[in-house]
Design a protein around this motif. Structure first.
Motif, mmCIF file in Angstrom:
data_model
loop_
_atom_site.group_PDB
_atom_site.id
_atom_site.type_symbol
_atom_site.label_atom_id
_atom_site.label_comp_id
_atom_site.label_asym_id
_atom_site.label_seq_id
_atom_site.Cartn_x
_atom_site.Cartn_y
_atom_site.Cartn_z
ATOM 1 N N VAL A 19 1.532 -1.304 -0.348
ATOM 2 C CA VAL A 19 -0.012 -0.410 -0.064
ATOM 3 C C VAL A 19 1.088 1.415 -0.018
ATOM 4 C CG1 VAL A 19 -1.871 1.506 1.068
ATOM 5 C CG2 VAL A 19 -2.155 -0.984 1.100
ATOM 6 N N GLU A 20 1.631 1.527 0.858
ATOM 7 C CA GLU A 20 2.701 2.486 1.001
ATOM 8 C C GLU A 20 3.109 2.143 -0.111
ATOM 9 O OE1 GLU A 20 6.140 1.653 3.656
ATOM 10 O OE2 GLU A 20 4.561 1.436 4.629
ATOM 11 N N PHE A 21 3.713 1.474 -1.138
ATOM 12 C CA PHE A 21 4.749 1.315 -2.228
ATOM 13 C C PHE A 21 3.579 1.710 -3.093
ATOM 14 C CE2 PHE A 21 7.960 -0.252 -0.215
ATOM 15 C CZ PHE A 21 9.024 -1.067 -0.793
ATOM 16 N N ALA A 22 2.400 1.468 -3.221
ATOM 17 C CA ALA A 22 2.104 2.023 -4.027
ATOM 18 C C ALA A 22 1.029 1.713 -4.370
ATOM 19 C CB ALA A 22 1.401 0.158 -5.236
ATOM 20 N N GLY A 23 1.028 3.816 -3.665
ATOM 21 C CA GLY A 23 0.640 4.935 -3.672
ATOM 22 C C GLY A 23 0.073 5.530 -4.632
ATOM 23 N N GLY A 24 -0.970 6.452 -4.600
ATOM 24 C CA GLY A 24 -1.152 7.782 -5.918
ATOM 25 C C GLY A 24 -1.386 6.705 -6.468
ATOM 26 N N ASN A 25 -1.073 6.717 -8.439
ATOM 27 C CA ASN A 25 -1.159 6.183 -9.601
ATOM 28 C C ASN A 25 -0.706 4.930 -9.965
ATOM 29 O OD1 ASN A 25 -3.816 8.024 -9.391
ATOM 30 N ND2 ASN A 25 -2.633 9.429 -10.910
ATOM 31 N N VAL A 26 0.738 4.819 -8.361
ATOM 32 C CA VAL A 26 1.164 3.371 -8.941
ATOM 33 C C VAL A 26 0.242 2.427 -8.930
ATOM 34 C CG1 VAL A 26 3.188 1.643 -8.251
ATOM 35 C CG2 VAL A 26 3.130 4.657 -7.280
ATOM 36 N N GLN A 27 0.584 1.059 -10.308
ATOM 37 C CA GLN A 27 0.032 0.385 -9.954
ATOM 38 C C GLN A 27 0.498 -0.991 -9.903
ATOM 39 O OE1 GLN A 27 -3.139 -0.053 -13.342
ATOM 40 N NE2 GLN A 27 -1.959 2.640 -13.858
ATOM 41 N N LEU A 28 -0.068 -1.563 -8.911
ATOM 42 C CA LEU A 28 1.339 -2.860 -8.055
ATOM 43 C C LEU A 28 0.427 -3.662 -9.409
ATOM 44 C CD1 LEU A 28 2.555 -4.605 -6.443
ATOM 45 C CD2 LEU A 28 0.710 -4.698 -5.602
ATOM 46 N N ILE A 29 1.469 -4.392 -10.125
ATOM 47 C CA ILE A 29 1.849 -4.969 -10.916
ATOM 48 C C ILE A 29 1.569 -6.712 -10.011
ATOM 49 C CG2 ILE A 29 3.138 -6.716 -12.792
ATOM 50 C CD1 ILE A 29 1.131 -4.280 -13.628
ATOM 51 N N THR A 30 0.903 -8.093 -10.339
ATOM 52 C CA THR A 30 1.045 -8.839 -9.479
ATOM 53 C C THR A 30 0.730 -10.167 -10.537
ATOM 54 O OG1 THR A 30 -1.342 -9.149 -8.991
ATOM 55 C CG2 THR A 30 -0.316 -8.370 -7.413
ATOM 56 N N THR A 31 0.976 -10.495 -11.589
ATOM 57 C CA THR A 31 1.207 -11.412 -12.408
ATOM 58 C C THR A 31 1.714 -10.816 -13.600
ATOM 59 O OG1 THR A 31 -1.130 -10.997 -13.194
ATOM 60 C CG2 THR A 31 -1.235 -12.396 -11.460
ATOM 61 N N LYS A 32 1.993 -12.088 -14.278
ATOM 62 C CA LYS A 32 2.706 -11.844 -16.335
ATOM 63 C C LYS A 32 1.876 -11.011 -16.533
ATOM 64 C CE LYS A 32 5.545 -11.951 -19.545
ATOM 65 N NZ LYS A 32 5.436 -11.729 -20.093
ATOM 66 N N GLU A 33 0.464 -11.719 -16.971
ATOM 67 C CA GLU A 33 -0.644 -10.777 -16.849
ATOM 68 C C GLU A 33 -1.555 -10.212 -16.848
ATOM 69 O OE1 GLU A 33 -0.343 -14.400 -15.384
ATOM 70 O OE2 GLU A 33 -0.261 -15.454 -17.455
ATOM 71 N N SER A 34 -1.205 -9.221 -15.967
ATOM 72 C CA SER A 34 -1.353 -8.133 -15.514
ATOM 73 C C SER A 34 -0.638 -6.818 -15.682
ATOM 74 C CB SER A 34 -1.828 -7.681 -13.922
ATOM 75 O OG SER A 34 -0.098 -7.737 -13.357
ATOM 76 N N TRP A 35 0.572 -7.370 -16.061
ATOM 77 C CA TRP A 35 1.909 -6.469 -16.735
ATOM 78 C C TRP A 35 1.799 -6.660 -18.591
ATOM 79 C CZ3 TRP A 35 6.807 -4.048 -15.404
ATOM 80 C CH2 TRP A 35 7.253 -3.392 -16.943
#
Length: 141
Positions: A19-35
């Protein structure tokens, strides 16, 4: 500037730290598919992608995370992604990550620039250089 060389296996579940790493408009990538999905979306919208390969245990990564988040809010014409090297180990290895944080600048899925380490002035400079190459209408907030 600071960067972490060794990959460290964190204990327990660190999802709350994202949550602290992906604040603002940063989108967390958790899978190769989401990448792949985000890169396709960025290409369709004509956006340059800034991908931060990071780790929750890395001090320099933590230090630059709020700045990266602020940049994502200031520059909506760019797409800001976050990849946790420990969660996507094989994927990160395919990008030849030697230290964290490592920032990749991608246009149409192709690397156009790279920054290793938590160097705020250099990150700002590279973003400014990318924005200078965009048509003025895209840079408007």
């Amino acid at each position: 500037m600071g960067h972490c060389l060794a990959k460290h296996q964190a204990d327990g579940n660190n999802s709350e730290q994202h949550v602290e790493f992906a604040g603002g408009n940063v989108q967390l990538i958790t899978t190769k598919e989401s990448w792949d999905q985000k890169l396709a979306e960025a290409a369709k919208e004509g956006k340059t992608v800034i991908a931060n390969f990071s780790a929750t245990w890395c001090g320099p990564c933590r230090m630059i995370a709020p700045f990266y988040s602020d940049l994502s809010v200031e520059h909506p014409s760019l797409m800001f992604l976050l990849v946790d090297v420990d969660e996507l180990t094989d994927f990160s290895t395919s990008w030849d990550i030697k230290a964290t944080p490592t920032f990749f600048f991608l246009r149409d899925g192709q690397q156009v620039d790279k920054l290793v380490g938590a160097n705020k002035p250099e990150l700002q400079k590279k973003i400014t250089a990318i924005l200078d190459l965009l048509p003025q209408t895209q840079c408007q907030s």
